[in-house]
Design an enzyme around this catalytic site. Sequence first.
Site, PDB file in Angstrom:
ATOM      1  N   HIS A 155       0.822  -1.217   0.000  1.00 31.62           N
ATOM      2  CA  HIS A 155       0.000   0.000   0.000  1.00 31.62           C
ATOM      3  C   HIS A 155       0.851   1.260   0.000  1.00 31.62           C
ATOM      4  O   HIS A 155       0.596   2.205  -0.740  1.00 31.62           O
ATOM      5  CB  HIS A 155      -0.926  -0.005   1.225  1.00 31.62           C
ATOM      6  CG  HIS A 155      -1.939  -1.100   1.184  1.00 31.62           C
ATOM      7  ND1 HIS A 155      -1.847  -2.227   1.968  1.00 31.62           N
ATOM      8  CD2 HIS A 155      -3.049  -1.255   0.437  1.00 31.62           C
ATOM      9  CE1 HIS A 155      -2.880  -3.023   1.707  1.00 31.62           C
ATOM     10  NE2 HIS A 155      -3.618  -2.457   0.779  1.00 31.62           N
ATOM     11  N   ILE A 156       1.868   1.280   0.868  1.00 32.35           N
ATOM     12  CA  ILE A 156       2.658   2.512   1.019  1.00 32.35           C
ATOM     13  C   ILE A 156       3.760   2.600  -0.042  1.00 32.35           C
ATOM     14  O   ILE A 156       3.900   3.611  -0.730  1.00 32.35           O
ATOM     15  CB  ILE A 156       3.250   2.585   2.450  1.00 32.35           C
ATOM     16  CG1 ILE A 156       2.109   2.671   3.464  1.00 32.35           C
ATOM     17  CG2 ILE A 156       4.198   3.784   2.585  1.00 32.35           C
ATOM     18  CD1 ILE A 156       2.517   2.434   4.914  1.00 32.35           C
ATOM     19  N   ASP A 175      10.249  -6.686  -4.099  1.00 35.79           N
ATOM     20  CA  ASP A 175       9.162  -7.173  -3.255  1.00 35.79           C
ATOM     21  C   ASP A 175       9.118  -8.679  -3.382  1.00 35.79           C
ATOM     22  O   ASP A 175       9.299  -9.207  -4.483  1.00 35.79           O
ATOM     23  CB  ASP A 175       7.826  -6.543  -3.701  1.00 35.79           C
ATOM     24  CG  ASP A 175       6.749  -6.697  -2.638  1.00 35.79           C
ATOM     25  OD1 ASP A 175       6.432  -7.843  -2.255  1.00 35.79           O
ATOM     26  OD2 ASP A 175       6.221  -5.674  -2.178  1.00 35.79           O
ATOM     27  N   PRO A 207       6.611  -4.954   6.142  1.00 34.76           N
ATOM     28  CA  PRO A 207       6.277  -5.202   7.554  1.00 34.76           C
ATOM     29  C   PRO A 207       7.486  -5.805   8.259  1.00 34.76           C
ATOM     30  O   PRO A 207       8.472  -6.161   7.606  1.00 34.76           O
ATOM     31  CB  PRO A 207       5.153  -6.238   7.480  1.00 34.76           C
ATOM     32  CG  PRO A 207       4.815  -6.405   6.040  1.00 34.76           C
ATOM     33  CD  PRO A 207       5.954  -5.903   5.239  1.00 34.76           C
ATOM     34  N   ARG A 235       9.316  -0.049  10.048  1.00 33.88           N
ATOM     35  CA  ARG A 235       9.423  -0.590  11.408  1.00 33.88           C
ATOM     36  C   ARG A 235      10.881  -0.547  11.817  1.00 33.88           C
ATOM     37  O   ARG A 235      11.771  -0.960  11.056  1.00 33.88           O
ATOM     38  CB  ARG A 235       8.916  -2.044  11.455  1.00 33.88           C
ATOM     39  CG  ARG A 235       7.405  -2.160  11.566  1.00 33.88           C
ATOM     40  CD  ARG A 235       6.908  -1.711  12.948  1.00 33.88           C
ATOM     41  NE  ARG A 235       5.461  -1.695  13.094  1.00 33.88           N
ATOM     42  CZ  ARG A 235       4.680  -0.646  12.877  1.00 33.88           C
ATOM     43  NH1 ARG A 235       5.188   0.489  12.455  1.00 33.88           N
ATOM     44  NH2 ARG A 235       3.375  -0.721  13.090  1.00 33.88           N
ATOM     45  N   ASP A 259      11.702   7.568  10.825  1.00 39.40           N
ATOM     46  CA  ASP A 259      10.445   7.817  11.545  1.00 39.40           C
ATOM     47  C   ASP A 259      10.206   6.730  12.585  1.00 39.40           C
ATOM     48  O   ASP A 259       9.299   6.846  13.398  1.00 39.40           O
ATOM     49  CB  ASP A 259       9.270   7.843  10.546  1.00 39.40           C
ATOM     50  CG  ASP A 259       7.975   8.252  11.213  1.00 39.40           C
ATOM     51  OD1 ASP A 259       7.964   9.322  11.860  1.00 39.40           O
ATOM     52  OD2 ASP A 259       6.976   7.507  11.119  1.00 39.40           O
ATOM     53  N   GLU A 264      12.228   2.569  19.926  1.00 45.73           N
ATOM     54  CA  GLU A 264      11.381   3.766  20.005  1.00 45.73           C
ATOM     55  C   GLU A 264      10.407   3.750  21.180  1.00 45.73           C
ATOM     56  O   GLU A 264       9.995   4.822  21.640  1.00 45.73           O
ATOM     57  CB  GLU A 264      10.626   3.984  18.687  1.00 45.73           C
ATOM     58  CG  GLU A 264       9.558   2.951  18.400  1.00 45.73           C
ATOM     59  CD  GLU A 264       8.839   3.233  17.085  1.00 45.73           C
ATOM     60  OE1 GLU A 264       9.504   3.305  16.052  1.00 45.73           O
ATOM     61  OE2 GLU A 264       7.604   3.366  17.113  1.00 45.73           O
ATOM     62  N   HIS A 297       7.714   8.625  14.909  1.00 45.28           N
ATOM     63  CA  HIS A 297       6.663   7.747  14.386  1.00 45.28           C
ATOM     64  C   HIS A 297       5.398   8.549  14.052  1.00 45.28           C
ATOM     65  O   HIS A 297       4.275   8.181  14.437  1.00 45.28           O
ATOM     66  CB  HIS A 297       6.341   6.628  15.387  1.00 45.28           C
ATOM     67  CG  HIS A 297       5.832   5.377  14.725  1.00 45.28           C
ATOM     68  ND1 HIS A 297       6.187   4.114  15.091  1.00 45.28           N
ATOM     69  CD2 HIS A 297       4.975   5.211  13.670  1.00 45.28           C
ATOM     70  CE1 HIS A 297       5.578   3.222  14.329  1.00 45.28           C
ATOM     71  NE2 HIS A 297       4.830   3.876  13.448  1.00 45.28           N
TER      72      HIS A 297
END
Length: 335
Positions: A155-156, A175, A207, A235, A259, A264, A297
């Site tokens: 999606h991103i 991918d 992911p 992540r 990010d 974190e 994040h």
Amino acid sequence: MKIFLYGIRPDEAEYLKQWNALNPDIETDYTDQIFTDETVDLSKGYNGVVLLQTQPYTRTALQKLHDFGVSKISVRNVGLDGFDFKDLRDLGFSLTSVPVYSPNAIAEHTTSLILRLLRRVPEFDKKFANADFRWFPTIGEEINGKTVGIVGTGHIGSVVARLMMAFGAKVVAYDIKPNPYLENLGIYVDSLDEVLKQANIITLHTPLAKRDIHMIDEAAFAKMKDGVIFINAARGGLVDTDALIKALDSGKVGGAGLDVLESENDVFQKKFDKISDVKDPQFQALLNRDNVIMTPHTAFYTTTAVHNMVFDSLNDNVKMLTGKAPKYPVDISEN
Ligand code: NAD
């Protein structure tokens, strides 16, 4: 029907109010606290729960939830690494997530990290604060003409690919399951290594599967072009942070936009009195570098995304509770 929501921020409470107005028959209540062994009791007497947190969902808390008769959990986000799916299976839970609340939010944030690094914004900000308005020698670079490597084109990543192409970049992507809609753009290469070798800018959008912990380690950084711009808004655990710090020290990585961080949870979404109070050594080692931009994040954090997270998670919780098929069921058969 009664649904309890955990970890609700004031901005989410506004959208919850809007959802309640549209669903007057469903009772909701919420806390700003996250779902833990200490707070699970709040959901006693409710039929479903809606959660959002980066801290792990403990077996003890899930066991209690099960004992209260709750079996439907909806999370308001994408990331499911806080769950041990075995716990969910053992305790008979059904789970939904919100996998596509706004891919553009993260893709645009990724783009802004790339642009801010290429245009050396941290250095200009420092100069500006010192009343130094000269441009020399803080010369920038353009995305146009660069090779941008995208790891993960779901999606991103697919939105990032389109944005980068719009800037005039050559996109190379890897991918494990190429996206058929992107195949005809001719962007795919056969391996992660090929992306690492070819790209001037590398951005991660996969992911965090267990097999992908430290996907980008010392050996991976060694394969990259000298001075590569490296972005992680996926992540933290995908990257060996110590290896990244070494690669920044050696100049292998010319700029990093982060990010997310491995550690974190000890830092992001917390307020410290001063930055030196943050004890995390990796965070401190990344701080105050002109070529590192960290954001806590926040890539997802837009009004569009928050609206969709609240609405879609609640709608799916209701669907599960009323025996209907949810829009975003999560397959918990393995993780
Ligand atoms: P997605 O599931 O739509 O896409 C992930 C893609 O990665 C898939 O196409 C999959 O085939 C591919 N993939 C999986 N493992 C791979 C591997 N080892 N190598 C190459 N490709 C692999 O996910 P998405 O919604 O695009 O999210 C991507 C990442 O962004 C996730 O880690 C998610 O948690 C993160 N995320 C971050 C924020 C934020 O605020 N920073 C917000 C939302 C999502």
